[in-house]
Design a protein around this motif. Structure first.
Motif, PDB file in Angstrom:
ATOM      1  N   THR A  52       0.829  -1.210   0.000  1.00  0.00           N
ATOM      2  CA  THR A  52       0.000   0.000   0.000  1.00  0.00           C
ATOM      3  C   THR A  52       0.857   1.250   0.000  1.00  0.00           C
ATOM      4  O   THR A  52       0.607   2.201  -0.749  1.00  0.00           O
ATOM      5  CB  THR A  52      -0.936   0.000   1.220  1.00  0.00           C
ATOM      6  OG1 THR A  52      -1.805  -1.140   1.146  1.00  0.00           O
ATOM      7  CG2 THR A  52      -1.770   1.274   1.267  1.00  0.00           C
ATOM      8  N   ARG A  89       2.606   1.803  -3.380  1.00  0.00           N
ATOM      9  CA  ARG A  89       1.710   2.390  -4.384  1.00  0.00           C
ATOM     10  C   ARG A  89       1.486   3.874  -4.119  1.00  0.00           C
ATOM     11  O   ARG A  89       1.394   4.676  -5.062  1.00  0.00           O
ATOM     12  CB  ARG A  89       0.373   1.629  -4.400  1.00  0.00           C
ATOM     13  CG  ARG A  89       0.429   0.277  -5.093  1.00  0.00           C
ATOM     14  CD  ARG A  89      -0.951  -0.282  -5.321  1.00  0.00           C
ATOM     15  NE  ARG A  89      -1.612  -0.634  -4.069  1.00  0.00           N
ATOM     16  CZ  ARG A  89      -1.548  -1.821  -3.491  1.00  0.00           C
ATOM     17  NH1 ARG A  89      -0.830  -2.792  -4.065  1.00  0.00           N
ATOM     18  NH2 ARG A  89      -2.184  -2.062  -2.373  1.00  0.00           N
ATOM     19  N   ARG A 130       5.510   3.685  -6.589  1.00  0.00           N
ATOM     20  CA  ARG A 130       6.353   2.540  -6.942  1.00  0.00           C
ATOM     21  C   ARG A 130       5.479   1.307  -7.148  1.00  0.00           C
ATOM     22  O   ARG A 130       5.548   0.329  -6.415  1.00  0.00           O
ATOM     23  CB  ARG A 130       7.389   2.292  -5.855  1.00  0.00           C
ATOM     24  CG  ARG A 130       8.424   3.393  -5.675  1.00  0.00           C
ATOM     25  CD  ARG A 130       9.204   3.674  -6.964  1.00  0.00           C
ATOM     26  NE  ARG A 130       9.815   2.499  -7.525  1.00  0.00           N
ATOM     27  CZ  ARG A 130      11.055   2.093  -7.209  1.00  0.00           C
ATOM     28  NH1 ARG A 130      11.773   2.787  -6.343  1.00  0.00           N
ATOM     29  NH2 ARG A 130      11.576   1.022  -7.774  1.00  0.00           N
ATOM     30  N   ASP A 131       4.650   1.359  -8.200  1.00  0.00           N
ATOM     31  CA  ASP A 131       3.770   0.235  -8.487  1.00  0.00           C
ATOM     32  C   ASP A 131       4.558  -1.028  -8.817  1.00  0.00           C
ATOM     33  O   ASP A 131       4.105  -2.142  -8.528  1.00  0.00           O
ATOM     34  CB  ASP A 131       2.841   0.584  -9.657  1.00  0.00           C
ATOM     35  CG  ASP A 131       1.802   1.629  -9.281  1.00  0.00           C
ATOM     36  OD1 ASP A 131       1.649   1.875  -8.067  1.00  0.00           O
ATOM     37  OD2 ASP A 131       1.161   2.193 -10.178  1.00  0.00           O
ATOM     38  N   ASP A 132       5.728  -0.858  -9.425  1.00  0.00           N
ATOM     39  CA  ASP A 132       6.546  -2.022  -9.764  1.00  0.00           C
ATOM     40  C   ASP A 132       6.970  -2.767  -8.503  1.00  0.00           C
ATOM     41  O   ASP A 132       6.896  -3.999  -8.431  1.00  0.00           O
ATOM     42  CB  ASP A 132       7.765  -1.586 -10.562  1.00  0.00           C
ATOM     43  CG  ASP A 132       8.594  -0.536  -9.833  1.00  0.00           C
ATOM     44  OD1 ASP A 132       8.028   0.249  -9.040  1.00  0.00           O
ATOM     45  OD2 ASP A 132       9.827  -0.503 -10.039  1.00  0.00           O
ATOM     46  N   ALA A 157       5.457  -2.516  -5.613  1.00  0.00           N
ATOM     47  CA  ALA A 157       4.259  -3.013  -4.950  1.00  0.00           C
ATOM     48  C   ALA A 157       3.885  -4.389  -5.487  1.00  0.00           C
ATOM     49  O   ALA A 157       3.535  -5.303  -4.724  1.00  0.00           O
ATOM     50  CB  ALA A 157       3.104  -2.032  -5.137  1.00  0.00           C
ATOM     51  N   ARG A 158       3.957  -4.563  -6.825  1.00  0.00           N
ATOM     52  CA  ARG A 158       3.678  -5.879  -7.403  1.00  0.00           C
ATOM     53  C   ARG A 158       4.720  -6.902  -6.961  1.00  0.00           C
ATOM     54  O   ARG A 158       4.401  -8.055  -6.672  1.00  0.00           O
ATOM     55  CB  ARG A 158       3.645  -5.771  -8.927  1.00  0.00           C
ATOM     56  CG  ARG A 158       2.450  -5.009  -9.468  1.00  0.00           C
ATOM     57  CD  ARG A 158       2.328  -5.155 -10.962  1.00  0.00           C
ATOM     58  NE  ARG A 158       3.466  -4.567 -11.659  1.00  0.00           N
ATOM     59  CZ  ARG A 158       3.519  -3.293 -12.061  1.00  0.00           C
ATOM     60  NH1 ARG A 158       2.501  -2.483 -11.815  1.00  0.00           N
ATOM     61  NH2 ARG A 158       4.575  -2.836 -12.701  1.00  0.00           N
ATOM     62  N   TYR A 209       1.249 -11.373 -11.106  1.00  0.00           N
ATOM     63  CA  TYR A 209       1.930 -10.087 -11.017  1.00  0.00           C
ATOM     64  C   TYR A 209       3.018  -9.949 -12.085  1.00  0.00           C
ATOM     65  O   TYR A 209       3.556  -8.872 -12.279  1.00  0.00           O
ATOM     66  CB  TYR A 209       2.547  -9.914  -9.627  1.00  0.00           C
ATOM     67  CG  TYR A 209       1.515  -9.921  -8.525  1.00  0.00           C
ATOM     68  CD1 TYR A 209       0.671  -8.825  -8.340  1.00  0.00           C
ATOM     69  CD2 TYR A 209       1.358 -11.024  -7.709  1.00  0.00           C
ATOM     70  CE1 TYR A 209      -0.292  -8.834  -7.346  1.00  0.00           C
ATOM     71  CE2 TYR A 209       0.400 -11.042  -6.697  1.00  0.00           C
ATOM     72  CZ  TYR A 209      -0.427  -9.949  -6.534  1.00  0.00           C
ATOM     73  OH  TYR A 209      -1.380  -9.966  -5.553  1.00  0.00           O
TER      74      TYR A 209
END
Length: 495
Positions: A356, A359, A363-365, A367-368, A401
């Motif tokens: 969380t 994101r 840094r969505d990368d 997070a995945r 992911y």
């Protein structure tokens, strides 16, 4: 107050035994608050009688046995004396300031349940201090003193600040500073001190902050600092050379400012070096000068900002239930190792909280990647069948992911099939005028797709050992499709 006043009355009933010259000086100085100086150092026990003062004389003055001078503020200010007997004002009303400096007290002074003005025991030596229930209207100081016993301030109240700077307190049989339920306004300062026996501040309230810089707390058999349910309004500084040789427990604490262990040290091998669960902290600075020895527990706490360093993390770190707004102190990717140190095994919440936050900072990368690491950690605690299915999901689509992995497998297997079937041409199972032109690439692709699309699979039949390859490609296609659907569904369910 009755006990203390009875002792004063008894003293008067003995016709106030003759005061020694030094006691007479103290008696005469009291109404105006003039200091009585008997020496610049502490008596060593062999001093002449001119440095000896009886405790009962001091108690009598504190409890108002002598009238004050009109227009002056009485005070008892004594330096360099040896005080024989116990100063007992238990339950009494002390109507003046008490200031003892470079004094040696033979017995533990008793100020339990008393009410006093400001009190200072500066550079004194004593076997303990009993101030349970003591209320001080002003500051209370033990700075510079050496105390071989317990300092007891349980349920006390100090309106002008607590000062225990540069002190040495030793109590091998229990807590050196026993101050559960203590309330201190203005601030509590325990700097540059050496305390053996630990400090107990359970349920205490420090409305002006708590400052423990350059102080060493030792507790071989207990808590170096026990601050369960402690309330600190402002900062709590365990920094700049602070050392705890024993567990620090702050379970349920509320700190409205910063809790800092910057340049401190936490040593409790095999124990919980820092127990900060169920707490509320505005900012936690966990950057000690050396790696933490022992376990750190932050579970079920709410900490707005955490600043730490990877090199000080202990081997075991409990984060389950921890909620935070901001993490500082190094590359975000290193946090993936931060959340997997729970000695109880896999806990999903630390991974979810970290994902969380990642994101939130864009840094969505990562997070995945954090979610992928979570699934891998979870897999180690599943039964063999579920673990096998988890491995397939990981290798094929990265649990959804990393769906591009399935594309790599598809490219690789299509390339293998294309090469093999170009060399080992399948034979036809239809009439020449009914079959499509054979194409090795399209034929391989048709084998791998769950549903026949290009009409190649029903028109051509592999020969020899390539029959096994065809079956393998068909089965792999189904596995890739199933894994991709399952992985994507998992991600969408979490979204």
């Amino acid at each position: 107050m009755a006990d203390a006043w009875d002792s004063v009355v008894a003293w008067f009933r003995r016709d106030r035994p003759g005061l020694t010259p030094v006691e007479q000086r103290l008696w005469d100085a009291y109404p105006t608050g003039a200091p009585v100086d008997l020496g610049d150092d502490r008596p060593d026990g062999t001093d002449d009688p001119e440095r000896i003062v009886r405790a009962e004389v001091i108690a009598a003055l504190l409890l108002g046995a002598h009238d004050r001078a009109p227009g002056r503020v009485p005070a008892l200010r004594l330096r360099g004396a040896r005080i024989t007997g116990a100063i007992n004002v238990s339950g009494g009303e002390v109507g003046c300031e008490l200031r003892l400096r470079h004094c040696v007290l033979d017995e533990t002074p008793d100020f339990s349940n008393a009410r006093a003005r400001q009190m200072r025991f500066g550079d004194c030596s004593m076997p303990g201090f009993d101030g349970g229930g003591l209320r001080v209207d002003g500051f209370f100081s033990l700075s510079g003193s050496e105390i071989d016993g317990e300092v007891r301030l349980i349920r006390g109240y100090v309106s002008g600040g607590l000062r225990i700077n540069g002190a040495k307190i030793r109590n091998q049989g229990g807590y050196a500073l026993f101050a559960g339920g203590l309330t201190v306004d203005v601030g509590a300062f325990i700097r540059n001190s050496d305390i053996t026996g630990g400090v107990r501040l359970t349920g205490a309230r420090m409305t002006g902050g708590l400052f423990l810089e350059r102080t060493t707390l030792r507790a071989p058999d207990g808590f170096a600092l026990d601050g369960e349910n402690l309330l600190v309004e402002d900062r709590m500084e365990c920094s700049e050379g602070f050392t705890a040789e024993g567990p620090v427990r702050l379970r349920g604490a509320r700190i409205t400012g910063t809790l800092s262990f910057d340049d401190g040290a936490l040593h409790a091998p095999g124990q919980r070096a820092l127990h900060l669960s169920h707490a509320q902290v505005k900012e936690l600075i966990l950057t000690p000068r050396v790696a933490i020895e022992g376990e750190v527990t932050l579970g079920y706490s709410t900490i707005d900002v955490i600043l730490d360093r990877e090199d000080v993390w202990p081997e075991t770190l409990r984060l389950n239930g921890l909620v935070y707004q901001t993490l500082r102190g190094g590359p975000e990717a290193r946090r993936l190792g931060w959340v997997g140190r729970d000695p109880m095994g896999f806990r999903p919440q630390p991974y979810e909280q970290l994902a969380t936050w990642l994101r939130q900072i864009g840094r969505d990368d990562l997070a995945r990647r954090c979610q992928l690491v979570k699934q891998r950690a979870r897999r180690r605690h599943l039964n063999p069948v579920s673990r096998t299915w988890g491995v397939l999901l990981d290798w094929t689509v990265g649990y959804g992911y990393r769906p591009w992995i399935s594309g790599l497998w598809l490219v690789l297997l299509v390339a293998v099939g294309t090469i093999v079937f170009s060399v080992y041409h399948p034979h036809t199972i239809r009439q020449p005028d009914e079959r499509p032109h054979f194409h090795a690439f399209v034929y391989t692709l048709d084998l791998m797709l769950p549903l026949e699309t290009f009409g190649q699979r029903s028109a051509w039949d592999p020969v020899g050992w390539t029959d096994w390859l065809a079956w393998g490609l068909t089965g792999t296609g189904w596995i890739l499709a199933t894994a991709l659907i399952a992985g994507v569904a998992r991600v969408l369910r979490r979204a």
